[in-house]
Design a protein around this motif. Structure first.
Motif, PDB file in Angstrom:
ATOM      1  N   GLN A 192      39.672  43.398  52.376  1.00  0.00           N
ATOM      2  CA  GLN A 192      39.109  42.447  51.420  1.00  0.00           C
ATOM      3  C   GLN A 192      38.199  41.413  52.073  1.00  0.00           C
ATOM      4  OE1 GLN A 192      42.529  40.723  49.525  1.00  0.00           O
ATOM      5  NE2 GLN A 192      42.618  42.344  48.001  1.00  0.00           N
ATOM      6  N   GLU A 250      35.225  41.402  53.567  1.00  0.00           N
ATOM      7  CA  GLU A 250      33.808  41.376  53.191  1.00  0.00           C
ATOM      8  C   GLU A 250      33.617  40.767  51.807  1.00  0.00           C
ATOM      9  OE1 GLU A 250      31.230  42.075  55.278  1.00  0.00           O
ATOM     10  OE2 GLU A 250      32.830  42.291  56.747  1.00  0.00           O
ATOM     11  N   ALA A 251      34.445  41.182  50.859  1.00  0.00           N
ATOM     12  CA  ALA A 251      34.356  40.618  49.507  1.00  0.00           C
ATOM     13  C   ALA A 251      34.667  39.125  49.523  1.00  0.00           C
ATOM     14  CB  ALA A 251      35.293  41.352  48.556  1.00  0.00           C
ATOM     15  N   TYR A 252      35.605  38.727  50.356  1.00  0.00           N
ATOM     16  CA  TYR A 252      35.951  37.311  50.497  1.00  0.00           C
ATOM     17  C   TYR A 252      34.753  36.520  51.018  1.00  0.00           C
ATOM     18  CZ  TYR A 252      37.917  33.121  52.701  1.00  0.00           C
ATOM     19  OH  TYR A 252      38.153  31.831  53.100  1.00  0.00           O
ATOM     20  N   ASP A 255      31.690  37.309  50.867  1.00  0.00           N
ATOM     21  CA  ASP A 255      30.604  37.365  49.888  1.00  0.00           C
ATOM     22  C   ASP A 255      30.899  36.548  48.636  1.00  0.00           C
ATOM     23  OD1 ASP A 255      29.104  39.041  51.510  1.00  0.00           O
ATOM     24  OD2 ASP A 255      29.833  40.874  50.575  1.00  0.00           O
ATOM     25  N   GLY A 256      32.120  35.982  48.550  1.00  0.00           N
ATOM     26  CA  GLY A 256      32.492  35.200  47.370  1.00  0.00           C
ATOM     27  C   GLY A 256      32.715  36.054  46.142  1.00  0.00           C
ATOM     28  N   GLU A 257      33.178  37.299  46.336  1.00  0.00           N
ATOM     29  CA  GLU A 257      33.319  38.248  45.237  1.00  0.00           C
ATOM     30  C   GLU A 257      34.763  38.503  44.802  1.00  0.00           C
ATOM     31  OE1 GLU A 257      31.362  41.679  46.778  1.00  0.00           O
ATOM     32  OE2 GLU A 257      29.355  40.842  46.476  1.00  0.00           O
ATOM     33  N   LEU A 258      35.731  37.814  45.386  1.00  0.00           N
ATOM     34  CA  LEU A 258      37.132  38.058  45.024  1.00  0.00           C
ATOM     35  C   LEU A 258      37.523  37.234  43.802  1.00  0.00           C
ATOM     36  CD1 LEU A 258      39.032  38.121  48.429  1.00  0.00           C
ATOM     37  CD2 LEU A 258      38.392  40.047  46.992  1.00  0.00           C
TER      38      LEU A 258
END
Length: 97
Positions: free
Chosen positions: A19, A21-23, A25-28
């Protein structure tokens, strides 16, 4: 981190790294965001990895940027202007007409 590879909050480092990369990128979504924040607060190795990834991203953003040559920008602007003129001349009033 415990000796069995699990961190104090019960999440494995592998789950956190999936997780990461998503973290960054602010996508979680909210719940997952809170879980990874808790994990990073409790797990030194994962915090180190997150910090490294953040620093690497900052270096890439800062140093790996190239401006398009002026001649290319001029060509693109001419093509777009010609396309708009052609579309307007046909009475369509839009590029997707």
């Amino acid at each position: 981190m415990n000796t069995d590879g699990k961190c104090v909050d019960g999440a494995t480092c592998q789950e956190a790294l999936v997780q990461l990369e998503a973290y960054l990128d602010g996508e979680l979504p909210g719940e997952q965001l809170e879980e990874i924040r808790e994990h990073l607060a409790a797990c030194y190795p994962c915090t180190g990895r997150a910090s490294f990834d953040e620093q690497l991203r900052a270096i890439v953003r800062r140093d790996c940027v190239e401006d398009a040559p002026a001649s290319l920008l001029d060509r693109i602007q001419r093509v777009l202007a010609d396309d708009i003129d052609t579309t307007t001349d046909r009475g369509q009033g839009s590029l997707h007409g």
